[in-house]
Design an enzyme around this catalytic site. Structure first.
Site, short mmCIF file in Angstrom:
data_model
loop_
_atom_site.label_atom_id
_atom_site.label_comp_id
_atom_site.label_asym_id
_atom_site.label_seq_id
_atom_site.Cartn_x
_atom_site.Cartn_y
_atom_site.Cartn_z
N ARG A 45 4.92 -7.15 25.48
CA ARG A 45 5.06 -6.73 24.09
C ARG A 45 6.05 -5.56 23.95
O ARG A 45 6.70 -5.43 22.91
CB ARG A 45 3.70 -6.36 23.51
CG ARG A 45 2.87 -7.60 23.17
CD ARG A 45 1.51 -7.25 22.63
NE ARG A 45 0.90 -8.39 21.97
CZ ARG A 45 -0.31 -8.37 21.41
NH1 ARG A 45 -1.03 -7.27 21.44
NH2 ARG A 45 -0.78 -9.45 20.82
N LYS A 207 -13.91 -21.27 22.92
CA LYS A 207 -14.62 -21.79 21.75
C LYS A 207 -13.78 -22.63 20.80
O LYS A 207 -12.64 -22.30 20.51
CB LYS A 207 -15.19 -20.61 20.96
CG LYS A 207 -16.29 -19.88 21.69
CD LYS A 207 -16.99 -18.94 20.76
CE LYS A 207 -16.77 -17.51 21.19
NZ LYS A 207 -16.83 -16.56 20.10
N GLY A 361 -3.05 -14.13 24.99
CA GLY A 361 -2.90 -13.23 26.14
C GLY A 361 -3.08 -13.91 27.49
O GLY A 361 -2.26 -13.75 28.40
N GLY A 384 -4.03 -14.45 18.13
CA GLY A 384 -4.64 -14.79 16.84
C GLY A 384 -3.60 -15.07 15.78
O GLY A 384 -3.75 -15.99 14.96
C1 3PG Z 1 -3.95 -8.71 19.40
O1 3PG Z 1 -3.76 -8.29 20.54
O2 3PG Z 1 -4.62 -9.72 19.16
C2 3PG Z 1 -3.30 -7.97 18.27
O3 3PG Z 1 -2.73 -6.79 18.71
C3 3PG Z 1 -4.27 -7.73 17.14
O4 3PG Z 1 -5.36 -6.96 17.58
P1 3PG Z 1 -6.75 -7.09 16.81
O5 3PG Z 1 -7.27 -8.48 17.10
O6 3PG Z 1 -7.63 -6.01 17.39
O7 3PG Z 1 -6.49 -6.91 15.35
MG MG Z 2 -6.89 -10.45 18.76
#
Ligand code: 3PG
Ligand code: MG
Length: 405
Positions: A45, A207, A361, A384
């Site tokens: 990132r 999930k 990730g 997400g």
């Molecule tokens: C992530 O790593 O999913 C993003 O940085 C968003 O983080 P968050 O899910 O805590 O909002």
């Molecule tokens: Mg997240």
């Protein structure tokens, strides 16, 4: 279905010739994994944000970087300080980076004003203030007061309607998407445009719940659906398989059954694991690791990876695909040897001549560990966020940067 029509304001819409000395608030997503000793474990990132930072510093801007890290719930928590990230950034950028102990207030304002043109400041974790996640007007005012121009390169946070994502750009007239944001939106839009066929999404992870909206939105346009990981267990259970001690979502059996029925009615190919790796004890597997047919999981064992026959079948399907999206590991990736299926598919995706996009990730980590990240069409920095984008949702952080004609 035509190409997606999202048109973003970009750095090209900002007058870079008149950038000298101007303060630019750049929202980045530096929410990166840190070790217990506070070392940055993955720099993806950070590296991905560098083109935007360099473009702005080269134009003589004073660059204020802002990010969240973790979920510290509105209070200062040293475990989630961005200071170690500032140190890493110095290495990657090859220039000094100043650090402000708080993202708003006197010190931040003072350093922001003192910066020389072309200098960079990293502000401390935005989520040390409750106003960030609440998008409180007060907090957004304070952040906006630091700068004259807003740039958002934090695609990974674009699904969060937080102060630094929507509040600040609502307050600053000059705003734009950074180069990473631009690249992410273009890559994911391609998957939502005219599909290059066959289009074969591969969904894994724990999930169904996390992926169901994405699956629903992609269903009418996909040709081959590949399902692995914990969520495949729920699909297998919905077909009457006895999953023994495996994890699955008993309350999602109807959802799984419905998806499979709809896919079948449309004549799609759906690939579920046909063999799985099982163990009695995930933490101490010892020599009690076996590969069994997916419909003969022994009592007391749990499925923790896809077996060799499944890896081969999935790799073949991936090899035929012209467009791919992958999110979610196929097994308990963080516990070798149960990462084998995920690794095999990372390799298959790299070998596939089609256009591939991966996100999440663990999936990104798998592709990097397999050493094939540079052979993937697009490695998304959003987990997400990419799933929500592909679910057809309007991401607040994207919407606020759209060109209004
Ligand atoms: C992530 O790593 O999913 C993003 O940085 C968003 O983080 P968050 O899910 O805590 O909002
Ligand atoms: Mg997240």
């Amino acid at each position: 279905m035509g190409e997606s029509t999202i048109e973003l304001l970009t750095l090209d819409d900002l007058d870079l010739d008149r950038m000298e000395g101007r303060r630019v608030f750049v929202r980045v997503d530096f929410n990166v994994p840190l070790s217990a000793a506070h070392e940055v474990l993955d720099t993806t990132r950070l590296e991905e944000a560098i083109p935007t930072i360099r473009e702005l510093t080269a134009a003589g801007a004073r660059v204020l970087l802002a990010s969240h890290a973790g979920r510290p719930k509105g209070e200062r928590d040293p475990r989630w300080s961005l200071r170690p990230v500032a140190e890493k950034l110095v290495e990657l950028l090859g220039q000094s980076v100043r650090f402000a102990e708080d993202c708003v207030g006197e010190e931040a304002e003072k350093i922001a004003r003192q910066l020389d043109p072309g200098e960079v400041l990293l502000l401390e974790n935005l989520r040390f203030h409750a106003g960030e996640t609440k998008n409180s007007p007060d907090f957004a005012d304070q952040l906006a007061a630091l700068a004259e121009i807003y740039v958002d390169d934090a695609f990974g946070s674009a699904h969060r309607a937080h102060a630094s994502v929507v509040g600040v750009p609502e307050r600053l007239r000059d705003k734009a998407a950074g180069r990473l944001m631009e690249k992410e939106v273009a890559a994911l839009s391609r998957l939502l445009g005219e599909p290059e066929r066959p289009f074969a999404p591969l969904l894994g992870g724990a999930k169904i719940e996390d992926k169901i909206e994405t699956l629903e939105n992609l269903l009418p346009r996909l040709d081959i659906l590949l399902l692995g990981g914990g969520m495949a267990n729920t699909f297998l259970a919905s077909q009457g398989h006895d999953l023994a001690a495996s994890l699955f979502e008993p309350d999602k059996l109807d959802v799984a059954r419905d998806i499979l029925a709809r896919a079948k009615a449309r004549g799609m190919e759906v690939l579920l694991p046909t063999d799985v790796v099982v163990t009695e004890d995930l933490d101490n597997p010892g020599d009690r690791v076996r590969t069994v047919p997916a419909n003969q999981i022994p009592a007391g064992t749990k499925a923790v990876d896809v077996g060799p026959a499944t890896r081969e079948a999935f790799a073949k399907a991936v090899g035929r695909a012209r467009m791919l999206f992958w999110n979610g590991p196929l097994g308990v990736f963080e516990k070798p040897p149960f990462d084998a299926g995920t690794r095999a598919l990372a390799q298959a995706l790299a070998d596939c001549p089609g256009y591939s996009v991966i996100g999440g990730g663990e999936t990104v980590a798998a592709v990097k560990q397999a050493g094939v990240a540079d052979r993937i069409g697009h490695v998304s920095t959003g987990g997400g966020a990419s799933l929500e984008f592909l679910a057809g949702k309007t991401l607040p952080g994207v919407a606020v940067l759209e060109k209004r004609s």
